[in-house]
Design an enzyme around this catalytic site. Structure first.
Site, PDB file in Angstrom:
ATOM      1  N   TRP A  28       1.142  -1.231   0.399  1.00  0.00           N
ATOM      2  CA  TRP A  28       0.002  -0.008  -0.058  1.00  0.00           C
ATOM      3  C   TRP A  28       1.077   1.236  -0.284  1.00  0.00           C
ATOM      4  CZ3 TRP A  28      -3.773  -0.811  -2.098  1.00  0.00           C
ATOM      5  CH2 TRP A  28      -5.490  -1.652  -2.206  1.00  0.00           C
ATOM      6  N   ASP A  59      -1.742   6.555   6.574  1.00  0.00           N
ATOM      7  CA  ASP A  59      -2.785   5.431   5.416  1.00  0.00           C
ATOM      8  C   ASP A  59      -3.288   4.457   6.959  1.00  0.00           C
ATOM      9  OD1 ASP A  59      -4.870   3.857   4.433  1.00  0.00           O
ATOM     10  OD2 ASP A  59      -3.298   3.454   2.797  1.00  0.00           O
ATOM     11  N   LYS A  75     -12.423  -1.867   5.436  1.00  0.00           N
ATOM     12  CA  LYS A  75     -11.442  -2.890   6.692  1.00  0.00           C
ATOM     13  C   LYS A  75     -12.569  -2.280   8.491  1.00  0.00           C
ATOM     14  CE  LYS A  75      -8.977  -3.156   3.508  1.00  0.00           C
ATOM     15  NZ  LYS A  75      -8.139  -2.018   2.956  1.00  0.00           N
TER      16      LYS A  75
HETATM   17  C1  LIG Z   1      -7.498  -1.536   1.548  1.00  0.00           C
HETATM   18  C2  LIG Z   1      -6.835  -0.725   1.411  1.00  0.00           C
HETATM   19  C3  LIG Z   1      -6.265   0.548   0.643  1.00  0.00           C
HETATM   20  C4  LIG Z   1      -6.964   0.465  -0.643  1.00  0.00           C
HETATM   21  O1  LIG Z   1      -8.436   1.090  -0.458  1.00  0.00           O
HETATM   22  P1  LIG Z   1      -9.296   1.228  -1.265  1.00  0.00           P
HETATM   23  O2  LIG Z   1     -10.450   1.925  -0.379  1.00  0.00           O
HETATM   24  O3  LIG Z   1     -10.256   0.013  -2.107  1.00  0.00           O
HETATM   25  O4  LIG Z   1      -8.995   2.686  -2.270  1.00  0.00           O
HETATM   26  C5  LIG Z   1      -5.469   1.826   0.924  1.00  0.00           C
HETATM   27  N1  LIG Z   1      -4.207   1.555   2.221  1.00  0.00           N
HETATM   28  C6  LIG Z   1      -4.352   0.111   2.847  1.00  0.00           C
HETATM   29  C7  LIG Z   1      -3.418   0.285   4.579  1.00  0.00           C
HETATM   30  C8  LIG Z   1      -5.531  -0.625   2.982  1.00  0.00           C
HETATM   31  O5  LIG Z   1      -5.597  -1.726   3.607  1.00  0.00           O
END
Ligand SMILES: *Cc1c(COP(=O)(O)O)cnc(C)c1O
Length: 348
Positions: free
Chosen positions: A90, A160, A184
């Site tokens: 990511w 993030d 998540k």
């Molecule tokens: C799932 C995830 C993403 C991507 O998320 P989307 O909403 O599908 O764009 C980005 N960063 C992390 C750490 C993730 O777990």
């Protein structure tokens, strides 16, 4: 995973939300009831996370991936320097997106030598004073690698938090901005939450579309256009559930106990292994491998037959991964642990 309790509330009011005679998906997002529903979600998030008043909470679309691009659009001008830490897939995607935007992208640490099983030690990298921000991925969902500290820096810190938001208390005042895709730990997909310090808004590049401009979105309470109403509504229900179950301190205790029990099982076994450095082990995503990978398919099949699902590792890495987000109970983790012990006894 969503709390069953939350799904049952949504089910009970699906066809008649707040006496409207219709579902929350059918009311106007400009109507009093829905505006109050969105305001409730924001207020609950603010209270749960102790978000200081000088931070905006934005509910945006485009997921966390949209923010990979929106962050540089909002926080930089052409030619600026930005700094990133690369701890896995990511982070790499965030870096790749920044590189499309006429920026000097400095990757201050890249954990490739450990095959992305570590986080860079605090103090092992120097953030350029000219950087518009330092970006890191608090929890690498695929690798199961989580920072055990908050990087210290004089430039705005951006993180993030997609897979670790609400998993425990966090000191927002250390950050310029944190963001998270909802799917998540927050609710269903279709929504990204951005928590941004007010002084970092209002500086978007002139080419930034309004719906990606933090200041414009803040000024319209994230309703410049139609928000994903069902996702926002369900987020509110999830946040109420977090509050009812004791808030983030209690959540953190439960999550730590869940993760500890699974890591202990893995570490005490000759049959299972987790590749992540001890200090960087995620509380949310626990990858593990079997001593004999030719048994992977049997492991997954037998697990599924016992109701233990979604255990295959990410398609890019294979092996297994247990994602034990907030809604996963200790009982659920214990069921996995006893299945793992039984499988290792029979097949190991
Ligand atoms: C799932 C995830 C993403 C991507 O998320 P989307 O909403 O599908 O764009 C980005 N960063 C992390 C750490 C993730 O777990």
């Amino acid at each position: 995973m969503l709390p069953t309790e939350v799904l049952e509330i949504a089910q009970a009011e699906l066809t008649d939300w707040q006496g409207s005679g219709m579902s929350v998906m059918e009311v106007s997002h400009r109507g009093k009831a829905f505006v109050a529903c969105a305001a409730h979600a924001e207020a609950t998030l603010r209270s749960l996370m102790s978000i200081p008043d000088n931070y905006k909470v934005l509910f945006l679309q485009g997921g966390a991936s949209g923010q990979f691009a929106a962050i540089p659009m909002n926080l930089t001008g052409p030619g600026d320097t930005v700094a990133y830490l690369n701890t896995g897939q990511w982070s790499a995607k965030a870096i790749k997106s920044a590189k499309t935007q006429d920026l000097a992208v400095e990757v201050l640490a890249d954990e490739k030598d450990s095959n992305y099983s570590t986080v860079p030690a605090a103090g092992s990298y120097t953030v350029p004073v000219s950087a518009a921000y330092l970006h890191y991925t608090a929890n690498e969902t695929i690798g199961g690698v989580e920072f055990d500290y908050v990087p210290e820096t004089d430039v705005p810190l951006v993180s993030d938090y997609s897979s670790t938001i609400l998993s425990r208390p966090v000191d927002i005042s250390k950050y310029g901005l944190i963001y998270a895709g909802a799917q998540k730990n927050l609710g269903p997909s279709g929504l990204a939450v951005v928590i941004v310090r007010e002084d970092l808004t209002g500086k978007a590049r002139s080419t930034t579309p309004d719906i990606w401009d933090y200041a414009a979105m803040a000024a319209s309470d994230s309703m410049l256009n139609t928000p994903p109403t069902f996702s926002l509504y369900l987020l509110g229900l999830v946040l109420d559930w977090v509050e009812r179950t004791g808030g983030l301190a209690a959540m953190g205790k439960r999550n730590k106990a869940k993760a500890d029990s699974l890591y202990t099982t893995i570490d005490n076994s000759e049959f299972y292994a987790n590749p992540v450095a001890l200090n960087a082990r995620s509380w949310m995503n626990i990858p593990f491998t079997l001593a004999d990978p030719s048994l992977d398919a049997d492991f997954l099949k037998e697990a599924e037959a016992q109701g233990l699902t979604n255990l295959a590792g990410h398609r890019s890495v294979g092996g297994m991964r247990a994602s034990i987000y907030n809604a996963m109970t200790q009982d659920g983790v214990d069921a996995l642990i006893s299945f793992m012990a039984d499988f290792a006894n029979r097949r190991g």
